[in-house]
Design an enzyme around this catalytic site. Structure first.
Site, PDB file in Angstrom:
ATOM      1  CB  CYS A 193      -0.957  -0.014   1.183  1.00 39.41           C
ATOM      2  SG  CYS A 193      -1.966  -1.501   1.201  1.00 39.41           S
ATOM      3  CG  HIS A 205      -3.384   2.997   2.735  1.00 31.28           C
ATOM      4  ND1 HIS A 205      -3.880   2.675   1.500  1.00 31.28           N
ATOM      5  CD2 HIS A 205      -3.479   1.875   3.492  1.00 31.28           C
ATOM      6  CE1 HIS A 205      -4.254   1.404   1.501  1.00 31.28           C
ATOM      7  NE2 HIS A 205      -4.026   0.900   2.700  1.00 31.28           N
ATOM      8  CG  ASN A 240      -7.454  -1.206   1.961  1.00 33.94           C
ATOM      9  OD1 ASN A 240      -6.723  -1.016   0.989  1.00 33.94           O
ATOM     10  ND2 ASN A 240      -6.988  -1.451   3.162  1.00 33.94           N
TER      11      ASN A 240
HETATM   12  C1  COA Z   1     -10.468  -6.454  10.543  1.00 33.64           C
HETATM   13  C2  COA Z   1     -11.059  -5.753  11.765  1.00 33.64           C
HETATM   14  C3  COA Z   1     -12.229  -4.905  11.343  1.00 33.64           C
HETATM   15  C4  COA Z   1     -11.571  -6.825  12.689  1.00 33.64           C
HETATM   16  O1  COA Z   1     -11.953  -6.219  13.907  1.00 33.64           O
HETATM   17  P1  COA Z   1     -11.403  -6.788  15.297  1.00 33.64           P
HETATM   18  O2  COA Z   1     -12.209  -6.244  16.379  1.00 33.64           O
HETATM   19  O3  COA Z   1      -9.919  -6.607  15.320  1.00 33.64           O
HETATM   20  O4  COA Z   1     -11.761  -8.273  15.044  1.00 33.64           O
HETATM   21  P2  COA Z   1     -11.021  -9.616  15.446  1.00 33.64           P
HETATM   22  O5  COA Z   1     -10.198 -10.079  14.295  1.00 33.64           O
HETATM   23  O6  COA Z   1     -10.413  -9.550  16.807  1.00 33.64           O
HETATM   24  O7  COA Z   1     -12.325 -10.467  15.532  1.00 33.64           O
HETATM   25  C5  COA Z   1     -13.382 -10.099  16.405  1.00 33.64           C
HETATM   26  C6  COA Z   1     -14.576 -10.897  16.000  1.00 33.64           C
HETATM   27  O8  COA Z   1     -15.108 -10.383  14.784  1.00 33.64           O
HETATM   28  C7  COA Z   1     -15.284 -11.449  13.882  1.00 33.64           C
HETATM   29  N1  COA Z   1     -15.132 -10.996  12.514  1.00 33.64           N
HETATM   30  C8  COA Z   1     -14.005 -10.766  11.811  1.00 33.64           C
HETATM   31  N2  COA Z   1     -14.320 -10.388  10.565  1.00 33.64           N
HETATM   32  C9  COA Z   1     -15.670 -10.403  10.488  1.00 33.64           C
HETATM   33  C10 COA Z   1     -16.571 -10.114   9.466  1.00 33.64           C
HETATM   34  N3  COA Z   1     -16.181  -9.766   8.246  1.00 33.64           N
HETATM   35  N4  COA Z   1     -17.889 -10.201   9.753  1.00 33.64           N
HETATM   36  C11 COA Z   1     -18.335 -10.552  10.939  1.00 33.64           C
HETATM   37  N5  COA Z   1     -17.513 -10.865  11.964  1.00 33.64           N
HETATM   38  C12 COA Z   1     -16.186 -10.775  11.727  1.00 33.64           C
HETATM   39  C13 COA Z   1     -14.223 -12.453  14.250  1.00 33.64           C
HETATM   40  O9  COA Z   1     -14.556 -13.740  13.801  1.00 33.64           O
HETATM   41  C14 COA Z   1     -14.238 -12.361  15.749  1.00 33.64           C
HETATM   42  O10 COA Z   1     -15.305 -13.121  16.233  1.00 33.64           O
HETATM   43  P3  COA Z   1     -15.133 -14.009  17.564  1.00 33.64           P
HETATM   44  O11 COA Z   1     -14.836 -12.991  18.651  1.00 33.64           O
HETATM   45  O12 COA Z   1     -16.446 -14.665  17.694  1.00 33.64           O
HETATM   46  O13 COA Z   1     -13.984 -14.914  17.304  1.00 33.64           O
HETATM   47  C15 COA Z   1      -9.988  -4.926  12.501  1.00 33.64           C
HETATM   48  O14 COA Z   1      -9.027  -5.747  13.074  1.00 33.64           O
HETATM   49  C16 COA Z   1      -9.293  -3.952  11.616  1.00 33.64           C
HETATM   50  O15 COA Z   1      -9.883  -3.001  11.168  1.00 33.64           O
HETATM   51  N6  COA Z   1      -7.980  -4.186  11.377  1.00 33.64           N
HETATM   52  C17 COA Z   1      -7.198  -3.394  10.443  1.00 33.64           C
HETATM   53  C18 COA Z   1      -7.353  -4.013   9.111  1.00 33.64           C
HETATM   54  C19 COA Z   1      -6.873  -3.162   7.987  1.00 33.64           C
HETATM   55  O16 COA Z   1      -7.148  -2.001   7.923  1.00 33.64           O
HETATM   56  N7  COA Z   1      -6.161  -3.771   7.078  1.00 33.64           N
HETATM   57  C20 COA Z   1      -5.691  -3.143   5.933  1.00 33.64           C
HETATM   58  C21 COA Z   1      -4.303  -2.664   6.153  1.00 33.64           C
HETATM   59  S1  COA Z   1      -3.626  -1.931   4.751  1.00 33.64           S
END
Ligand code: COA
Length: 333
Positions: free
Chosen positions: A113, A260, A290
């Protein structure tokens, strides 16, 4: 001394709008989860017969026309993607003939990115050295073809959109406009926090890729969302503040910050950490998702065309991506 500046920008996104409700048909998720955790409401997805270089051709043509140039005036093509046309050679080699600029150099960089800012840094140095006059940077992504609707892939799949952006960099001789600094960082310690294991040679077997990799999902992105989130906020806010410090500026001097477009929550955390007025921040992630490396050139082009960037404005770009890689570029437009 010659400086370098942005001469033109262009972008292209596919027509097909994909809402969160469409995403709900591809995986187990909800509109509410996507909106509250990422801010994304819709994104564009390409059709099956569209490649990364298909999108890029249109963005490049627009950028070169915007610069008031013709393709034969491009001296160097820099390309970046995480969704190449083919595994190898680099996708830039598939793009170049379609732009009609064969024979000149192609640098297919792999900075995820942060590709635009790494590209700007390379272009800036070549132009200031007098080696090349006009550099075209193309960042294009067809991330929709890398969506994995399984439980392990849904945390990143909800974010991904398609599109291409391109920038032409050339000499600036007015002593005012130009790239003031490019600050580049990388730290591979957490490279596996967002990566794709296969194809690859580090899997402890003779096959580069096999049916087992497909079955086990090793051909898909795997992301530790929390680690990416923490490093993304720290990386982008740190790179923004470092740009100000290196140039002896304060936030008051900045007219527009273009981060970004990783996800809205991450952008809000960056804005809070940097402590910049929200009005000075360009955000389009709600409508485009994204788009990895294409986010920044698309946002830059949209901001220019929407009149958010005026002549003489100071614009700060910041990026963060897998690797991890993070960077900033400060430019007087
Ligand atoms: C991806 C993101 C939204 C997930 O949120 P989070 O609170 O960190 O989520 P976690 O991975 O800890 O998972 C929390 C719960 O949400 C669930 N979950 C993850 N993705 C999901 C989705 N698409 N829909 C529904 N539930 C989802 C997980 O399964 C987990 O459930 P559980 O507690 O029953 O196991 C968050 O981590 C995030 O925004 N990260 C940055 C990602 C990013 O910007 N990447 C690009 C970089 S360039």
């Amino acid at each position: 001394m010659i400086a370098s500046r942005i001469l033109g920008t262009g972008h292209y996104v596919p027509d097909k709008v994909v809402t969160n409700f469409d995403i709900m048909k591809m995986m187990e998720t909800t509109d509410e989860f996507i909106v509250t955790r990422t801010g994304v409401r819709e994104r564009r997805h390409a059709e099956a017969d569209v490649s990364t270089s298909d999108l890029a051709v249109k963005a490049c043509q627009a950028a070169v026309a915007d610069a008031g140039l013709t393709m034969d005036q491009i001296d160097l093509l820099i390309t970046n993607t995480i969704t190449p046309d083919h595994h190898d050679p680099g996708w830039g080699f598939f793009l170049q003939p379609r732009l009609g600029i064969c024979g000149g150099p192609v640098m297919d960089i792999k900075e995820q990115c942060a590709g635009l800012i790494y590209g700007l840094s390379i272009a800036d140095h070549y132009i200031r050295a007098g080696t090349y006059r006009h550099v075209l940077i193309a960042c294009s992504e067809v991330l929709s073809k890398r969506i994995d609707g399984s439980y392990d892939g849904r945390n990143i799949g909800i974010l991904l959109g398609d599109g291409a952006g391109a920038v032409v960099v050339g000499p600036s001789d007015d002593g005012e406009t130009g790239i003031r600094s490019t600050i580049l960082h990388a730290d591979g310690t957490e490279a596996k926090a967002l990566y794709t294991a296969a194809p690859g040679t580090a899997q402890g077997k003779m096959d580069f890729v096999d049916a087992g990799d497909v079955e086990a999902g090793r051909v898909h992105f795997r992301m530790d969302g929390k680690t990416v989130f923490e490093h993304g906020v720290a990386g982008m806010s740190g790179a923004a503040l470092e740009s100000l410090e290196v140039n002896g500026l304060t936030l008051d001097d900045i007219d527009l910050l273009i981060p970004h477009q990783a996800n809205l929550r991450m952008l809000e955390a960056v804005v809070e950490k940097v402590d910049i007025d929200q009005e000075k921040v360009f955000v389009n992630v709600e409508k485009f998702g994204n788009i990895a490396s294409a986010c920044l050139p698309i946002a830059l082009d949209q901001a220019r065309k929407a009149g958010r960037i005026k002549k003489g404005n100071l614009v700060l770009l910041v990026a963060f991506g897998s690797g991890f890689v993070w960077a900033s570029a400060l430019m007087r437009m």
